[in-house]
Design a protein around this motif. Structure first.
Motif, PDB file in Angstrom:
ATOM      1  N   GLU A 651       0.842  -1.198   0.000  1.00  0.00           N
ATOM      2  CA  GLU A 651       0.000   0.000   0.000  1.00  0.00           C
ATOM      3  C   GLU A 651       0.878   1.249   0.000  1.00  0.00           C
ATOM      4  O   GLU A 651       1.882   1.308   0.717  1.00  0.00           O
ATOM      5  N   ILE A 652       0.492   2.223  -0.802  1.00  0.00           N
ATOM      6  CA  ILE A 652       1.206   3.509  -0.848  1.00  0.00           C
ATOM      7  C   ILE A 652       0.304   4.556  -0.207  1.00  0.00           C
ATOM      8  O   ILE A 652      -0.839   4.766  -0.647  1.00  0.00           O
ATOM      9  N   TRP A 653       0.849   5.206   0.831  1.00  0.00           N
ATOM     10  CA  TRP A 653       0.077   6.177   1.590  1.00  0.00           C
ATOM     11  C   TRP A 653       0.722   7.561   1.500  1.00  0.00           C
ATOM     12  O   TRP A 653       1.940   7.696   1.376  1.00  0.00           O
ATOM     13  N   LYS A 654      -0.136   8.569   1.604  1.00  0.00           N
ATOM     14  CA  LYS A 654       0.323   9.951   1.711  1.00  0.00           C
ATOM     15  C   LYS A 654      -0.082  10.471   3.085  1.00  0.00           C
ATOM     16  O   LYS A 654      -1.241  10.330   3.490  1.00  0.00           O
ATOM     17  N   HIS A 655       0.890  11.084   3.784  1.00  0.00           N
ATOM     18  CA  HIS A 655       0.646  11.582   5.136  1.00  0.00           C
ATOM     19  C   HIS A 655       0.904  13.086   5.162  1.00  0.00           C
ATOM     20  O   HIS A 655       1.956  13.559   4.729  1.00  0.00           O
ATOM     21  N   PHE A 656      -0.063  13.808   5.652  1.00  0.00           N
ATOM     22  CA  PHE A 656       0.098  15.251   5.809  1.00  0.00           C
ATOM     23  C   PHE A 656      -0.552  15.653   7.132  1.00  0.00           C
ATOM     24  O   PHE A 656      -1.775  15.602   7.274  1.00  0.00           O
ATOM     25  N   ALA A 657       0.318  15.995   8.091  1.00  0.00           N
ATOM     26  CA  ALA A 657      -0.147  16.311   9.450  1.00  0.00           C
ATOM     27  C   ALA A 657      -0.902  15.090   9.992  1.00  0.00           C
ATOM     28  O   ALA A 657      -0.353  13.993  10.041  1.00  0.00           O
ATOM     29  N   ASP A 658      -2.171  15.267  10.363  1.00  0.00           N
ATOM     30  CA  ASP A 658      -2.931  14.146  10.912  1.00  0.00           C
ATOM     31  C   ASP A 658      -3.835  13.510   9.873  1.00  0.00           C
ATOM     32  O   ASP A 658      -4.731  12.727  10.213  1.00  0.00           O
ATOM     33  N   GLN A 659      -3.610  13.808   8.586  1.00  0.00           N
ATOM     34  CA  GLN A 659      -4.408  13.224   7.512  1.00  0.00           C
ATOM     35  C   GLN A 659      -3.597  12.133   6.827  1.00  0.00           C
ATOM     36  O   GLN A 659      -2.428  12.330   6.494  1.00  0.00           O
ATOM     37  N   HIS A 660      -4.237  10.997   6.596  1.00  0.00           N
ATOM     38  CA  HIS A 660      -3.584   9.831   5.986  1.00  0.00           C
ATOM     39  C   HIS A 660      -4.472   9.326   4.860  1.00  0.00           C
ATOM     40  O   HIS A 660      -5.634   8.945   5.100  1.00  0.00           O
ATOM     41  N   ALA A 661      -3.932   9.318   3.655  1.00  0.00           N
ATOM     42  CA  ALA A 661      -4.731   8.900   2.487  1.00  0.00           C
ATOM     43  C   ALA A 661      -3.989   7.799   1.747  1.00  0.00           C
ATOM     44  O   ALA A 661      -2.796   7.942   1.433  1.00  0.00           O
ATOM     45  N   ARG A 662      -4.699   6.706   1.456  1.00  0.00           N
ATOM     46  CA  ARG A 662      -4.091   5.638   0.665  1.00  0.00           C
ATOM     47  C   ARG A 662      -4.214   6.002  -0.811  1.00  0.00           C
ATOM     48  O   ARG A 662      -5.317   6.178  -1.330  1.00  0.00           O
ATOM     49  N   LEU A 663      -3.065   6.094  -1.487  1.00  0.00           N
ATOM     50  CA  LEU A 663      -3.054   6.515  -2.886  1.00  0.00           C
ATOM     51  C   LEU A 663      -3.279   5.347  -3.831  1.00  0.00           C
ATOM     52  O   LEU A 663      -3.986   5.487  -4.844  1.00  0.00           O
ATOM     53  N   THR A 664      -2.686   4.187  -3.551  1.00  0.00           N
ATOM     54  CA  THR A 664      -2.856   3.016  -4.417  1.00  0.00           C
ATOM     55  C   THR A 664      -2.373   1.790  -3.654  1.00  0.00           C
ATOM     56  O   THR A 664      -1.811   1.902  -2.557  1.00  0.00           O
ATOM     57  N   ALA A 665      -2.611   0.607  -4.273  1.00  0.00           N
ATOM     58  CA  ALA A 665      -2.176  -0.665  -3.662  1.00  0.00           C
ATOM     59  C   ALA A 665      -1.919  -1.668  -4.763  1.00  0.00           C
ATOM     60  O   ALA A 665      -2.462  -1.576  -5.879  1.00  0.00           O
ATOM     61  N   SER A 666      -1.071  -2.658  -4.460  1.00  0.00           N
ATOM     62  CA  SER A 666      -0.781  -3.725  -5.424  1.00  0.00           C
ATOM     63  C   SER A 666      -1.778  -4.870  -5.273  1.00  0.00           C
ATOM     64  O   SER A 666      -2.611  -4.873  -4.354  1.00  0.00           O
ATOM     65  N   ALA A 667      -1.659  -5.832  -6.154  1.00  0.00           N
ATOM     66  CA  ALA A 667      -2.463  -7.056  -6.027  1.00  0.00           C
ATOM     67  C   ALA A 667      -1.878  -7.925  -4.920  1.00  0.00           C
ATOM     68  O   ALA A 667      -0.752  -7.703  -4.455  1.00  0.00           O
ATOM     69  N   LYS A 668      -2.638  -8.947  -4.533  1.00  0.00           N
ATOM     70  CA  LYS A 668      -2.130  -9.875  -3.528  1.00  0.00           C
ATOM     71  C   LYS A 668      -0.983 -10.682  -4.122  1.00  0.00           C
ATOM     72  O   LYS A 668      -0.944 -10.937  -5.321  1.00  0.00           O
ATOM     73  N   PRO A 669      -0.044 -11.099  -3.309  1.00  0.00           N
ATOM     74  CA  PRO A 669       1.131 -11.804  -3.833  1.00  0.00           C
ATOM     75  C   PRO A 669       0.773 -13.193  -4.388  1.00  0.00           C
ATOM     76  O   PRO A 669      -0.173 -13.829  -3.944  1.00  0.00           O
ATOM     77  N   LYS A 670       1.554 -13.597  -5.386  1.00  0.00           N
ATOM     78  CA  LYS A 670       1.422 -14.929  -5.954  1.00  0.00           C
ATOM     79  C   LYS A 670       2.648 -15.733  -5.550  1.00  0.00           C
ATOM     80  O   LYS A 670       3.767 -15.334  -5.824  1.00  0.00           O
ATOM     81  N   ASN A 671       2.400 -16.826  -4.879  1.00  0.00           N
ATOM     82  CA  ASN A 671       3.480 -17.721  -4.461  1.00  0.00           C
ATOM     83  C   ASN A 671       4.525 -16.995  -3.598  1.00  0.00           C
ATOM     84  O   ASN A 671       5.712 -17.217  -3.703  1.00  0.00           O
ATOM     85  N   ALA A 672       4.086 -16.080  -2.746  1.00  0.00           N
ATOM     86  CA  ALA A 672       4.977 -15.366  -1.824  1.00  0.00           C
ATOM     87  C   ALA A 672       4.269 -15.238  -0.492  1.00  0.00           C
ATOM     88  O   ALA A 672       3.073 -14.928  -0.433  1.00  0.00           O
ATOM     89  N   GLY A 673       5.004 -15.504   0.589  1.00  0.00           N
ATOM     90  CA  GLY A 673       4.402 -15.469   1.906  1.00  0.00           C
ATOM     91  C   GLY A 673       4.206 -14.056   2.405  1.00  0.00           C
ATOM     92  O   GLY A 673       4.918 -13.128   2.013  1.00  0.00           O
TER      93      GLY A 673
END
Length: 744
Positions: A651-673
């Motif tokens: 997950e990629i997040w942007k933090h500004f003061a007390d505000q936290h916004a998730r900008l994007t995320a990857s898919a779930k891993p394949k064959n990785a723990g």
């Protein structure tokens, strides 16, 4: 009424010589100081005020100057054999009606009377004392014609002051010798303390102090004086335990002003004070707190000249003090001429004018130290009395922008140099260390070159030896070069300059300028021979501590797991660096960053690439996330983070003061723990884009990729950090096995 008008007219006529002398001398000094560049010409109103002040001083010194003029005329007449019949006014004759004569006269005077055919002839030089003259006959008659030259009597010999006692001569000579020993002989144990104290009070006048007592060995003839100053009056509140009466205060004020008038306007003390004031003014009005007054007029010159400068500007103050000096010199010369002849008087006048004015004038250009320092964002060489005092400025054409913090601090403080050329050479060598590079640094039983890695035995020997950079080593030499000093600038300046040169050469070796990387510089290696004594252009070696079995040259490394830098985290977090880096979230709901707030580095517009690997955090970690981030070091609440969630999603997040916004995320891993049960490798980048945004990218195994460009008020002042976001449970530990950040 007529008598009052006549009295005023007499007083005005009597003050004209003194007013003319001081006004003309002040005007001449103003013109000379302006032409020679001692000070710019003051405004018109200040010039007028300066001349008015000179006129008022002339009125104050009218009696003394008139007496000096009479002395000089008498000495000239006596030497030349010319005996003039002075003009006699109504007031002079009225005085003689009562049998009294007051005033000054020279030559022969023949007065005829009508009572009996008596003739009275007076020959001599009257010095101003009241004389009782018995007279008979009609004093209103016309004087007879003067006798011929052959009939005139010879003028009497000039009266010289009595020879001083041997005791006086011995005491003044002893005082002069003691002062000479204290101020002129450095080998005297307390010479340094005495010279420092004397220079604080009278500045460069301290070097002339041993000569001044000799002037008292044979005192000048005394001038007419007003009421004598009483030292008892100021002590009345202590001695008699009462306050002054109005009459006593008036008496104290009158006698004090009369004392100061004589001592400042007509005696050698006036020449001394005027010279100290001129020294302060022509040497650029140094500040009392920066030590510059010690090499000008000292405290005395500061207290005398600064009020005049504030009122009359520098040019007006120089002119007025020059007028006072000329007036005092003229009165002294006339007094000496009266006692020892006009030739001696002219000699004294020349010495009293030429020596003080010549020394003060020469000090406008000579006797300054040179300092390399900064001014208006540029590196300059200033000539002054201290690093803060500026008399002249030479621009080295170097700007402060881009210089290392230590170099800027060194130049801000002021670095002593021998002149403009030497300062320019030193400045360029410090700013561009490559121009003074050396082939070899010779230590105590070892030698090192730039680019070599080394190890050491340790212990008390600290013996270093060259080691391969792709193996275990302690440090890596980044620069070997000469300190640019030919004259010893002092230990503190040597240490500061060595550190500054290492910081300036840091970027040339690493690829990242100093101040834009977490990797710290180690203390420079100075030549061992420098401890035994100074030698010109000593060779130093700069080095970095090892962060792994590889060379750091050109790697653009910003951060590394083995770096020797403060890792301290914020509250609720703990960091340990045994074999690997462990970050512990002691409390739930915290975000731990490493390095923490102690490392405030941020690179405006800087981009970074980070390689990381984390050990499994354990199934009990709950909703904890591990990863990295690009944060503003000045305010760690602002930035971006790349966090691997318990399910393995990036997950990629942007933090500004007390505000936290998730900008994007990857898919779930394949064959990785997930990070809770398996180690997690991660590669991330954050870099600015040409259109003003920030590009954020993250990769990991299992085909996980997340990428986004933030164009909505992006955060562009960034630095690399490790991130542990703890959501639920306390005591979560993130172990980092690989952490390396480079500039992109």
């Amino acid at each position: 009424m007529l008598a009052a008008v006549s009295e005023v007219g007499r007083r005005v006529r009597g003050a004209l010589p003194a007013v003319g002398l001081l006004t003309l001398a002040t005007a001449a000094m103003l013109g000379v100081s302006t032409l020679l560049g001692f000070a710019p010409a003051p405004a018109a109103w200040r010039i007028a005020l300066t001349l008015v002040a000179a006129g008022l001083l002339g009125i104050a010194a009218a009696d003394q100057v008139r007496a000096a003029l009479t002395d000089w005329q008498g000495a000239t007449a006596a030497e030349s054999g010319v005996h003039r019949r002075p003009r006699r006014g109504l007031i002079d004759l009225a005085g003689e009606l009562s049998g009294e004569r007051t005033g000054d006269w020279t030559g022969d005077r023949v007065l005829a009377g009508r009572l009996g055919d008596e003739e009275r002839t007076e020959t001599g030089i009257f010095t101003g004392r009241t004389r009782r003259v018995p007279t008979t006959g009609d004093l209103w008659g016309e004087p007879d014609e003067p006798p011929s030259r052959s009939e005139r009597p010879e003028p009497p010999a000039r009266g010289r002051p009595p020879r001083p006692s041997w005791m006086r001569i011995a005491v003044t000579t002893l005082i002069a010798a003691a002062l000479a020993a204290l101020l002129w002989v450095p080998q005297v144990p307390v010479s340094g303390v005495a010279r420092t104290a004397a220079q604080f009070v009278v500045g460069y006048g301290a070097f002339a102090l041993p000569v001044l007592p000799l002037l008292l060995a044979w005192p000048l003839p005394r001038l007419r004086r007003g009421p004598r100053w009483s030292w008892r009056l100021p002590l009345l509140p202590v001695a008699d335990r009462r306050l002054w009466t109005g009459a006593e205060l008036r008496e104290l004020a009158v006698t004090t002003l009369a004392f100061l008038r004589e001592r400042v306007l007509t005696r050698a003390s006036g020449i001394v004070l005027a010279t100290l004031g001129l020294l302060h003014l022509v040497r650029g009005n140094p500040n009392l707190l920066d030590g510059g007054t010690n090499r000008a007029g000292g405290l005395a010159g500061f207290l005398l000249a600064e009020p005049l400068r504030l009122l009359l500007a520098s040019g007006g103050a120089i002119a007025l003090l020059g007028g006072v000096l000329a007036g005092a010199a003229a009165v002294i010369a006339a007094s000496v001429g009266r006692a020892w002849g006009t030739v001696t008087g002219y000699s004294v006048l020349a010495v009293a004018l030429v020596v003080p004015l010549g020394l003060a004038g020469a000090s406008h250009w000579l006797g300054y130290e040179y300092y390399l320092r900064t001014q208006d964002g540029r590196v300059v060489v200033v000539a002054g009395l201290s690093p803060r005092h500026v008399q002249s400025v030479h621009d080295t054409s170097l700007r402060v922008d881009g210089m290392s913090p230590s170099l800027v601090a060194l130049l801000d403080k002021g670095l002593p140099v021998t002149g403009n050329d030497d300062g320019e050479r030193i400045a360029k060598a410090l700013a561009q260390p490559g121009t003074s590079a050396a082939e070899l640094y010779v230590g105590d039983q070892f030698e090192l070159k730039s680019g070599e890695c080394f190890d050491w035995i340790g212990g008390s020997s600290q013996l270093r030896y060259v080691a391969p950079c792709n193996g275990a080593h302690v440090g890596e030499v980044t620069f070997v070069g000469h300190l640019p000093f030919t004259v010893d600038p002092g230990k503190s300046a040597v240490d500061a300059a060595a550190k500054a040169m290492c910081e300036q050469s840091y970027g040339d070796y690493l690829g990242v300028p100093f101040g834009q990387s977490f990797l710290p510089l180690e203390a420079p290696l100075l030549p061992p021979a420098l401890e035994e004594g100074w030698h010109a252009r000593p060779v130093i070696a700069c080095w970095l501590g090892s962060v792994g079995p590889w060379t750091l040259k050109g790697t653009r490394t910003v951060a590394a797991l083995q770096q020797k830098t403060p890792w301290g985290a914020a509250g609720g977090c703990k960091i340990e660096v045994p074999d690997a880096l462990r970050v512990t979230a002691a409390q739930p709901g915290v975000r731990c960053l490493a390095p923490g707030p102690e490392q405030r580095l941020s690179v405006p517009g800087g981009g970074f690439a980070m390689d990381l690997e984390f050990a499994a955090i354990g199934k009990a970690a709950g909703g904890a996330k591990v990863g990295a981030g690009c944060f503003d070091g000045a305010n760690l609440t602002n930035g971006y983070s790349f966090e691997v969630a318990p399910d393995g999603v990036i997950e990629i997040w942007k933090h500004f003061a007390d505000q936290h916004a998730r900008l994007t995320a990857s898919a779930k891993p394949k064959n990785a723990g997930p990070p809770t049960t398996a180690s997690t490798p991660l590669q991330v980048t954050c870099k600015p884009t040409p259109d003003g945004g920030v590009e954020l990218t993250a990769f990991s195994t299992g085909s996980r990729k997340a990428s986004v460009v933030d164009k909505n008020a992006p955060i562009t002042s960034l630095s690399p950090r490790l991130v542990l976001a703890n959501a639920e449970a306390g005591g979560v530990v993130m172990t980092t096995m690989i952490f390396n950040a480079t500039r992109v």
